[in-house]
Design an enzyme around this catalytic site. Structure first.
Site, short mmCIF file in Angstrom:
data_model
loop_
_atom_site.label_atom_id
_atom_site.label_comp_id
_atom_site.label_asym_id
_atom_site.label_seq_id
_atom_site.Cartn_x
_atom_site.Cartn_y
_atom_site.Cartn_z
N ASN A 1 -8.58 -72.20 8.43
CA ASN A 1 -9.55 -71.12 8.63
C ASN A 1 -10.77 -71.66 9.38
OD1 ASN A 1 -11.94 -69.55 8.09
ND2 ASN A 1 -10.73 -68.37 6.65
N GLU B 1 -7.56 -62.26 8.09
CA GLU B 1 -7.93 -61.66 6.79
C GLU B 1 -8.83 -60.47 7.07
OE1 GLU B 1 -10.04 -64.80 4.92
OE2 GLU B 1 -8.26 -66.02 4.61
N ARG C 1 -14.85 -59.85 9.19
CA ARG C 1 -15.65 -59.18 8.16
C ARG C 1 -16.34 -57.94 8.69
NH1 ARG C 1 -17.02 -60.72 3.33
NH2 ARG C 1 -16.07 -62.61 2.54
N THR D 1 -15.34 -64.37 -0.02
CA THR D 1 -14.48 -63.53 -0.86
C THR D 1 -14.55 -64.06 -2.29
OG1 THR D 1 -13.06 -63.45 1.06
CG2 THR D 1 -12.18 -62.52 -0.97
N HIS E 1 -16.06 -70.81 9.89
CA HIS E 1 -17.39 -71.42 9.83
C HIS E 1 -17.82 -72.12 11.11
CE1 HIS E 1 -17.96 -69.76 6.02
NE2 HIS E 1 -16.90 -70.35 5.51
N GLU F 1 -1.07 -64.36 -1.69
CA GLU F 1 -1.93 -65.54 -1.68
C GLU F 1 -2.66 -65.56 -3.01
OE1 GLU F 1 -4.54 -66.17 1.72
OE2 GLU F 1 -5.87 -67.39 0.49
N HIS G 1 -8.55 -70.37 -1.06
CA HIS G 1 -9.93 -70.13 -1.44
C HIS G 1 -10.53 -71.29 -2.21
CE1 HIS G 1 -13.71 -68.24 -2.09
NE2 HIS G 1 -13.40 -67.61 -0.99
N HIS H 1 -11.29 -64.53 9.42
CA HIS H 1 -11.60 -63.35 8.61
C HIS H 1 -12.51 -62.43 9.42
CE1 HIS H 1 -12.92 -61.82 4.33
NE2 HIS H 1 -12.71 -60.83 5.18
N ARG I 1 -20.19 -61.26 10.63
CA ARG I 1 -21.17 -62.35 10.57
C ARG I 1 -20.63 -63.68 11.07
NH1 ARG I 1 -21.00 -61.66 4.62
NH2 ARG I 1 -19.60 -63.20 3.75
#
Ligand code: PXP
Length: 241
Positions: A10, A73, A48, A104, A13, A154, A194, A46, A52
């Protein structure tokens, strides 16, 4: 028999850093290319509600250039999911989204949200995209995930994070293994994600039916630690040589 294990990285970030400075870089697509070259099995992002970190344009770029499977996601939102049906990622992971959350915080409890989730699953399946549901790890959720038409579950592993590591880790892992085996025997693929960091893998690896790992924050963090001395040295060379 041996089930192959896959890692989807992922890269949200990388985009968070871009947002922090409202800059054009660092660019998620560049990170995605390096992740692919490093041998990862997939890229995850993801999308969102507040955009963001990752935005639609990032997803279009990654889908066009990357050759490993892309997972997106997303929360239960028609507009974003319509966009994804067009883009056709390899997999869509539906997640419960809370606008104000930092990340999440929970997986679905499908019983409470069955009717909201179902139409989205039907649309995603019709577009020939794999669908995964991020769930709280219990058998009821696995039964309902199968019933609702998911291909993958998941299992939320946030209980393994440093702040919440269960007192009785052995009992937690035993239960996780039971749930994972139950999901697998129901014909679901079993992924975990996660809050996973490098120290958690030894606990999960013995659970054979877990075949997919979705990991972001700890990998991006380690990439900083691994890369920072080279980055400083490069700047020092420019300034002092
Ligand atoms: N799985 C899901 C469903 C997530 O929402 C996230 C965070 O976006 C992850 C996995 C990755 O979590 P982390 O960044 O803590 O590795």
């Amino acid at each position: 028999y041996y089930l192959m294990k896959i890692l989807s990285v992922n890269i949200d970030h990388v985009a968070s850093l871009r947002s922090a400075r409202k800059e054009k870089y660092p660019e998620p697509i560049k990170a995605a290319i390096l992740v692919e070259l490093a041998g990862a099995d997939g890229i995850t992002v993801h999308l969102r509600e507040d955009r963001r970190h990752i935005r639609e344009k990032d997803i279009s770029q990654i889908k066009e250039i990357i050759n490993i499977p892309l997972t997106v996601e997303v929360g239960l939102d028609t507009k974003r999911i319509e966009f994804l049906l067009d883009i056709k990622p390899h997999q869509i992971t539906l997640v419960p989204e809370v606008t104000t959350e930092v990340t999440t915080t929970r997986g679905f409890n499908i019983k409470n949200e069955f009717n909201q989730i179902k139409p989205f699953i039907e649309k995603i399946k019709k577009a020939d995209i794999l669908v995964s549901l991020f769930i709280e790890p219990n058998k009821e959720n696995c039964t309902l995930a199968k019933k609702i038409g998911a291909d993958i579950v998941e299992l939320n592993t946030n209980k393994l994070t440093h702040s919440t590591l269960p007192n009785n880790l052995t009992a937690y892992l035993k239960e996780l293994e039971e749930v994972a085996k139950y999901a697998y025997s129901n014909g679901l693929k079993v992924h975990v994600g996660h809050g996973l960091d490098y120290s958690h893998i030894k606990f999960l690896k013995p659970i054979e039916v877990i075949t997919g790992y979705s990991i972001g924050f700890s990998i991006i963090t380690r990439s900083l630690y691994e890369g920072i001395s080279r980055a400083v040295k490069d700047m020092l060379t420019l300034i002092k040589d």
